[in-house]
Scaffold this motif. Structure first.
Motif, PDB file in Angstrom:
ATOM      1  N   ALA A  37      55.518  19.174  66.549  1.00  0.00           N
ATOM      2  CA  ALA A  37      54.122  19.729  66.665  1.00  0.00           C
ATOM      3  C   ALA A  37      53.039  19.169  66.016  1.00  0.00           C
ATOM      4  N   ALA A  38      53.273  18.405  64.992  1.00  0.00           N
ATOM      5  CA  ALA A  38      52.232  17.098  64.340  1.00  0.00           C
ATOM      6  C   ALA A  38      52.322  16.248  65.511  1.00  0.00           C
ATOM      7  N   VAL A  39      52.965  15.373  65.955  1.00  0.00           N
ATOM      8  CA  VAL A  39      52.674  14.524  66.969  1.00  0.00           C
ATOM      9  C   VAL A  39      52.004  14.827  68.851  1.00  0.00           C
ATOM     10  N   VAL A  40      52.682  16.190  68.933  1.00  0.00           N
ATOM     11  CA  VAL A  40      52.105  16.575  70.674  1.00  0.00           C
ATOM     12  C   VAL A  40      50.149  16.213  69.675  1.00  0.00           C
ATOM     13  N   ALA A  41      50.356  17.859  68.859  1.00  0.00           N
ATOM     14  CA  ALA A  41      48.556  16.820  68.529  1.00  0.00           C
ATOM     15  C   ALA A  41      48.039  15.814  68.533  1.00  0.00           C
ATOM     16  N   VAL A  42      48.588  14.771  68.349  1.00  0.00           N
ATOM     17  CA  VAL A  42      48.192  12.716  67.490  1.00  0.00           C
ATOM     18  C   VAL A  42      47.863  12.654  68.881  1.00  0.00           C
ATOM     19  N   ALA A  43      49.086  13.182  69.790  1.00  0.00           N
ATOM     20  CA  ALA A  43      49.345  12.724  71.801  1.00  0.00           C
ATOM     21  C   ALA A  43      48.077  13.123  71.970  1.00  0.00           C
ATOM     22  N   LEU A  44      47.600  14.586  71.635  1.00  0.00           N
ATOM     23  CA  LEU A  44      46.290  15.006  72.324  1.00  0.00           C
ATOM     24  C   LEU A  44      45.595  14.540  72.128  1.00  0.00           C
ATOM     25  N   THR A  45      45.244  13.557  71.931  1.00  0.00           N
ATOM     26  CA  THR A  45      43.873  12.931  71.020  1.00  0.00           C
ATOM     27  C   THR A  45      43.801  11.291  71.070  1.00  0.00           C
ATOM     28  N   THR A  46      44.946  10.772  71.403  1.00  0.00           N
ATOM     29  CA  THR A  46      44.360   9.308  71.254  1.00  0.00           C
ATOM     30  C   THR A  46      45.714   8.648  72.908  1.00  0.00           C
ATOM     31  N   SER A  47      45.868   7.653  72.630  1.00  0.00           N
ATOM     32  CA  SER A  47      46.250   6.616  74.343  1.00  0.00           C
ATOM     33  C   SER A  47      47.808   6.822  73.829  1.00  0.00           C
ATOM     34  N   PRO A  48      48.475   6.272  74.584  1.00  0.00           N
ATOM     35  CA  PRO A  48      49.558   6.741  74.798  1.00  0.00           C
ATOM     36  C   PRO A  48      50.604   5.555  73.957  1.00  0.00           C
ATOM     37  N   ALA A  49      50.084   4.548  73.851  1.00  0.00           N
ATOM     38  CA  ALA A  49      50.318   3.514  73.431  1.00  0.00           C
ATOM     39  C   ALA A  49      50.062   4.075  71.689  1.00  0.00           C
ATOM     40  N   ALA A  50      49.458   4.936  70.935  1.00  0.00           N
ATOM     41  CA  ALA A  50      49.057   4.665  69.653  1.00  0.00           C
ATOM     42  C   ALA A  50      50.033   6.572  69.644  1.00  0.00           C
ATOM     43  N   ALA A  51      50.127   7.253  70.846  1.00  0.00           N
ATOM     44  CA  ALA A  51      50.919   8.272  70.610  1.00  0.00           C
ATOM     45  C   ALA A  51      52.465   8.145  69.861  1.00  0.00           C
ATOM     46  N   ALA A  52      52.662   6.682  71.306  1.00  0.00           N
ATOM     47  CA  ALA A  52      54.054   6.725  70.938  1.00  0.00           C
ATOM     48  C   ALA A  52      54.734   5.412  69.599  1.00  0.00           C
ATOM     49  N   GLY A  53      53.269   5.142  69.064  1.00  0.00           N
ATOM     50  CA  GLY A  53      53.724   4.700  68.154  1.00  0.00           C
ATOM     51  C   GLY A  53      53.712   5.550  66.770  1.00  0.00           C
ATOM     52  N   CYS A  54      53.160   6.600  67.280  1.00  0.00           N
ATOM     53  CA  CYS A  54      52.965   7.660  65.840  1.00  0.00           C
ATOM     54  C   CYS A  54      54.234   8.655  66.041  1.00  0.00           C
ATOM     55  N   GLY A  55      54.991   8.971  67.435  1.00  0.00           N
ATOM     56  CA  GLY A  55      55.855   9.446  67.696  1.00  0.00           C
ATOM     57  C   GLY A  55      56.963   8.871  67.005  1.00  0.00           C
ATOM     58  N   PHE A  56      57.100   7.462  67.223  1.00  0.00           N
ATOM     59  CA  PHE A  56      58.122   6.654  66.486  1.00  0.00           C
ATOM     60  C   PHE A  56      58.686   6.271  65.145  1.00  0.00           C
ATOM     61  N   ALA A  57      57.166   6.480  64.462  1.00  0.00           N
ATOM     62  CA  ALA A  57      57.306   6.351  63.165  1.00  0.00           C
ATOM     63  C   ALA A  57      57.820   7.988  62.660  1.00  0.00           C
ATOM     64  N   ALA A  58      56.847   8.856  63.074  1.00  0.00           N
ATOM     65  CA  ALA A  58      57.889   9.783  62.595  1.00  0.00           C
ATOM     66  C   ALA A  58      59.419  10.115  62.839  1.00  0.00           C
ATOM     67  N   GLY A  59      60.305   9.667  63.922  1.00  0.00           N
ATOM     68  CA  GLY A  59      61.527  10.261  64.495  1.00  0.00           C
ATOM     69  C   GLY A  59      61.936   9.430  63.131  1.00  0.00           C
TER      70      GLY A  59
END
Length: 186
Positions: A37-59
């Motif tokens: 739920a947190a990563v989706v919020a970040v992904a909706l407000t940033t670029s695909p590369a930054a979202a992927a980085g956030c998702g990878f780090a959180a995962g």
């Protein structure tokens, strides 16, 4: 500043997920996924590369924190791909809407539902490919369905506050701050 606050919010979601939610004895199976739920919020407000980085780090953080019972990197891969796809969808379809590129709250919650389904099915698919004996059609249907419902119920408590904070700290707000201007400059 926006990146630091986002890092803190996602880190809190990871810690609460690992220390509280994953340790609760849910009779029905899987519980809500606060990290998604947190990563989706970040992904909706940033670029695909930054979202992927956030998702990878959180995962990856979730993969290494106990009580992880799966091979390391499995959740990181699925969350990375899901965050990338959400950000790519937002960037290429105009999902952000007309209010300054902001997605509506209901649309954001709908994206959490879709993201939860994608992550659940992707996680099961990787388990199937890796030979996980726990992956059966019945267990996947039950876990993905219940997990999606539970994540949807807690998404307003996680996704909407993260979206709100990220909207308040947009990059344009800081770019428009100016000091007194004189004929000679500053």
């Amino acid at each position: 500043m926006r990146s630091v606050i986002t890092l803190l919010m996602v880190a809190v979601a990871v810690l609460v997920q690992a220390t509280i939610v994953n340790r609760l004895p849910f009779d029905w199976g899987s519980g809500p996924d606060l990290v998604l739920a947190a990563v989706v919020a970040v992904a909706l407000t940033t670029s695909p590369a930054a979202a992927a980085g956030c998702g990878f780090a959180a995962g990856l953080a979730m993969d290494v924190m106990p009580p992880a019972e799966h091979p390391m990197g499995r959740y990181a891969l699925v969350l990375c791909v899901a965050a990338y796809l959400v950000a790519l969808l937002r960037a290429n379809t105009g999902l952000g809407g007309s209010a300054g590129g902001r997605i509506s709250r209901w649309s954001a919650l709908g994206v959490v539902v879709a993201g939860s389904l994608i992550v659940g099915l992707g996680y099961a698919f990787i388990g199937l490919v890796m030979g996980d004996a726990h992956v059966t059609v019945g267990s996947v249907a039950a876990n993905v369905g219940i997990g999606t419902l539970a994540t949807t119920l807690v998404a307003p408590l996680v996704t909407l506050p993260v979206l709100g904070v990220r909207w308040m700290l947009t990059g344009e707000d800081f770019a428009t701050i100016q000091g007194p201007i004189s004929v000679g400059g500053w």
